[in-house]
Design an enzyme around this catalytic site. Sequence first.
Site, PDB file in Angstrom:
ATOM      1  N   ASP A 113       0.859  -1.175   0.000  1.00 27.26           N
ATOM      2  CA  ASP A 113       0.000   0.000   0.000  1.00 27.26           C
ATOM      3  C   ASP A 113       0.902   1.234   0.000  1.00 27.26           C
ATOM      4  OD1 ASP A 113      -2.329   1.622   0.344  1.00 27.26           O
ATOM      5  OD2 ASP A 113      -1.873   1.728   2.477  1.00 27.26           O
ATOM      6  N   ASN A 117      -8.447  -1.241   4.246  1.00 24.63           N
ATOM      7  CA  ASN A 117      -8.587  -1.560   2.823  1.00 24.63           C
ATOM      8  C   ASN A 117      -7.489  -2.503   2.342  1.00 24.63           C
ATOM      9  OD1 ASN A 117      -6.732   0.644   3.245  1.00 24.63           O
ATOM     10  ND2 ASN A 117      -6.702   0.956   1.048  1.00 24.63           N
ATOM     11  N   LYS A 137      -2.642  27.753 -10.484  1.00 25.64           N
ATOM     12  CA  LYS A 137      -1.579  26.815 -10.084  1.00 25.64           C
ATOM     13  C   LYS A 137      -1.891  25.464 -10.707  1.00 25.64           C
ATOM     14  CE  LYS A 137      -3.950  25.622  -5.790  1.00 25.64           C
ATOM     15  NZ  LYS A 137      -4.061  25.857  -4.359  1.00 25.64           N
TER      16      LYS A 137
END
Length: 1202
Positions: free
Chosen positions: A459, A837, A605
């Site tokens: 992850d 998750n 930006k």
Amino acid sequence: MADFSRLDGSVQEDTCTDAEKDTAFIQGSVQQGPCTISSPAMDTGYIQESENVDSTTSNQLLSYTEEGVHIHERGARSHDDSTSRMISFRHLHTTDFLTNRVNTGKYTFLTFIPIFLYEQFRRYANIFFLFIALMQQIPGVSPTGRYTTLVPLLFILFVSAVKEIIEDFKRHNADVEVNNRKVQVYRNQKWMKRAWQDVCVGDFVKVERDEVFPSDLILLASSEPQAMCYIETANLDGETNLKIRQGLPQTAHMSTCQELYNLSGSIECQLPNKLIYEFAGNIKIKEESTTKIPLGPNQVLLRGATLKNTHWIIGVVIYTGHESKLLMNSRSAPLKQSTVDKTTNSQIFYLFFGLLSLSLISAIAQQAWTNRQKFNHWYLGYEEKKPSNFFYNFLTFIILYNNLIPISLPVTLELVKFGQALFINSDLEMYHEESNTPAQARTSNLNDELGQVKYIFSDKTGTLTCNMMQFRRCSIAGIKYGSSDDTSAIFNDPQLLENLSEKHVSSAHIRMFLTMLAVCHTVVPEREHGKLSYQASSPDEGALVKAANDLGFVFTERTPEYVEIDVHGQVERYYVLNVLEFTSKRKRMSTIVRTEDGRIFVLCKGADNVIYDRLGKYQEFKESTLQHLEEFAAEGLRTLCFAFREVAQEEYDEWNATYYKASTALQNRDAKLEDAAELIEMNFMLIGASAIEDKLQQGVPETISTLMLADIRIWVLTGDKQETAINIGYASRLITQEMQLLILNEDSLDETRDRLRMLTEDYIDPSGVQSEVALIVDGKTLIYALDFSLRKDFLELAISCKSVICCRVSPMQKSELVELVKHNVNAVTLAIGDGANDVSMIQAADVGVGISGNEGLQAANSSDYSIAQFRYLKKLMLVHGVWSYSRISKLILYSFYKNICLYIMEFWFAMMNGWSGQILFNRWCIAFYNVMFTVMPPFAIGLFDRNISAQSMQRFPQLYKPSQNAEYFNTKVFWMWTVNSIVHSLLIFWISIGALHQDAAFKEGYTGDYLFVGNMVYTYVVVVVSLKAGLEMDAWSWPVHFSLWHGFLSWLAFFAIYSACFPVFPSAGDMSGESHMVFSCGIFWMLLFLMPVAVLMRDVVWKSICRTMYKSLAQEVQEAEIDHIDPTAIIKKSVSKRLNETSRLLGRLMKRKKPIGAGGSEEHVPTAHGYAFSQEEHGVITQSEVIRAYDTTKQPHNDVSS
């Protein structure tokens, strides 16, 4: 701002005693657990899974009711054909739902025995010994007694059960911690703090800032305007930017206890499912109303997400426990088995067939011998009692030879692995002092698997990064500010402030740059207890505004019309005319403002390639800024370019009319808005660039670099955006600037198929050489790539790339990717993550590692190993993994060696005793061989042997390859050891028989019996196998010395005592006087010295040849350490040889590749230098609407009545 005066009531703990509850139950109502038990006559509510449920069902356990929401619960879940769930607030209806209690353990009280026995008897050795134990119960079959196998087998199962209980107890303790977290629940017209596990479907709960949602909720009201709230979903999808959720206008006012009590409608929603991005439901505010208001994902707050920048929310629970979307994306704890265990299982299977062959040969030989000799030898007594039949003889020999498979091996492995796990737990170098978190081996069965990993699936958010954005550097007017060595939380470059204050030539540019930082954003300021803080849905914008604050440009107020900033004590006001929002396609965000003197500016930006395309002519700082951007990107920083332009009032009015027309278009509104934005986002003047650090955890780049040198493939699977993931790839050294990026962003199955085939043809070499490219895949394309028809092509492409990054992936896609590699590539997989998750990915991999991080303990609780920081993975794998694999491999090989060496002698002896099934050794000597005399060497090997120091293992990751390639334990190595043990057995037995060939073992002319020969060879075997253990061990520490001498000395002592026991102990009758006979025999003492030399000579010579002429890299490094020489030169020489071969293969591959762009293949060449920006897109409320909803000049009431 938030109005905190809308809540009333008080927070109260549930303090009812059992006696009070019992009394209340008799009276018709009792508050128990999460709800109140009630009689049917009371005014109660219901929660209904289907629209027709039999209220008199026989399996009902409890009928819960509460003022406001009432639940009827049954012990077993109903299985009906309904496709929706109904949650009503007024009428009782009997139904059932899962509780909010979660359980990540492998066992429960009821399932422990069947699951444990299934796991144990997956091992062929245990099945075999159970079979032997049953055979021994048949009268007249077993030559070794009835309990010599059963008792050890029961002991093995007992020890294994205790270990499993201890390890699973830790998992359940972690679950208890989660289940007992507190949340405020509406009960009896007041808010009460209750444990998560007591929350029921239909409960109203109040979650406060920075708290995690205990279950899946429908948002009703919040402290923010229009029932908005900010949530962080990093624990669900890995995204760091905050998301906005909004309750319905019809429920936004429902914040007082009285309003909740008066609520009389219902919620209809889908049945629980694992789709975390989808939800469909309806709500009726009043029961008698026929109007249904639709509910969607924007009103859903999922378990595991965190409330941010919002003081409180009120929601109603719709899914609990294992029915919540988060947990439905996980799976039950799998039963994992290491590669070494699987290999051992298969070898035991083959060895078992070898044992059956020996038994069959022996039974046939016995039958032949009996038929030939039964009439020639009267003393055999075959005239009175017929010989045993063939089948009985066959079973007898199976039992006689059963110890060829070591019964002590399973319990030895369990204890050794448990000891190895304790070494991991107590390793101070993997202890994180700041969080007081040690490494933890939650299961010990996979220690050796850590040394064989080929693929790591990681992850990103919270695993590689710290979830912290820091403004580090900037370029203004071609001048670079900030330092890459600065690690402070506050950006403060004295040179920048000096240039600003001393009227430097760039002071006006600096002022404009800092003004843009403080004005061009969607951040909302907030004051609490006199301290200014910021609500930022984008962590990048939060870092930019904080940097401006640190430099004296303080963003102080936001109203629907204007923003105010405090510039070194002077207040400046900017009127916000328009906000042109950020999207992944636009890669920029603009704010149009009017200053107090009436000038209009467009402040923009975005990514450097996007901004540069929209610059006007004659840009003074274009090249210098680009050079700085490249430098920032090389450091792994997230970059944004800043540009502005001034527009005349007439031009703005004309554009604004066009923009308004686009914003009200009924068709293609988004495209028309983008086209309108293009009209004003042009002819910019470049002012500078910012560089933000998505702060990596300490040691992440070094760890990834080291692991890749060990030839470990690392795939990053994240729910975050593509640009962010690529940026982290560069920062963590997973991707280098020299690598070519192959990006898969396809919109259909056919497009994905064509793209995969094209890349497969260009980048896959039949020789299997790895391409120096990185593959980037988004979650949408991954859906098509994992299709059954394409997954093979996708896998071939992915494993041929040096690095793989998958973005915007769901938890189930993570587990699918892991399983794809696990089942189709002959390699060990490891998954590491810190969020809920990541649980499915962690459980799917061969080895799961959880980070005990900021996203809770869900991942750590579901993992096989937990660590506090990603950097500890290096030592966990390169040191503990390699040592464990090497030790376990030697332990298994040695255990088979010593058993075969002794027990195959029963076969040699059968040749001499007419295949009668007579045992050569005393039965208790047979039983004690593994548990007393040779028990210590396996433990010494499994716990204390090591060939290379921990420092060298981490310095030189190339040493990981032998264990990764299973060089220490495989079929070839196993059968080499097996043949060696048979040769040693032959030498020991037949040399002993040859020495006693004249039958004159003593000078008086006495001869010995069969036990005399058996005790002699038994002694020689104990000596030889002990010395063999010493020959195979690399580290001769004091436990090793003790283990080597313990076996021989304990056997001599036991032999002397046991032979003198009769007649005190009648069981030792056959051994009476045996020690005196053996010890007084000169042949015994002569062979005691000669036998080890004769038997082990070949092993010593072979080892000498290998260590002299065919040294492995590990052996060279080991010798260098012994001689106190730095092994660096040895490693470089080895790497140089491998690099030359790799270069040759890569050269051949490059000749096969098409030029970039040929055949329609268009690889990605990065043009945005380090660009990354996180912000929710296409949310329930646009960012411009969000900022228009706040007025921070109106002070909120901070007294929250709960």
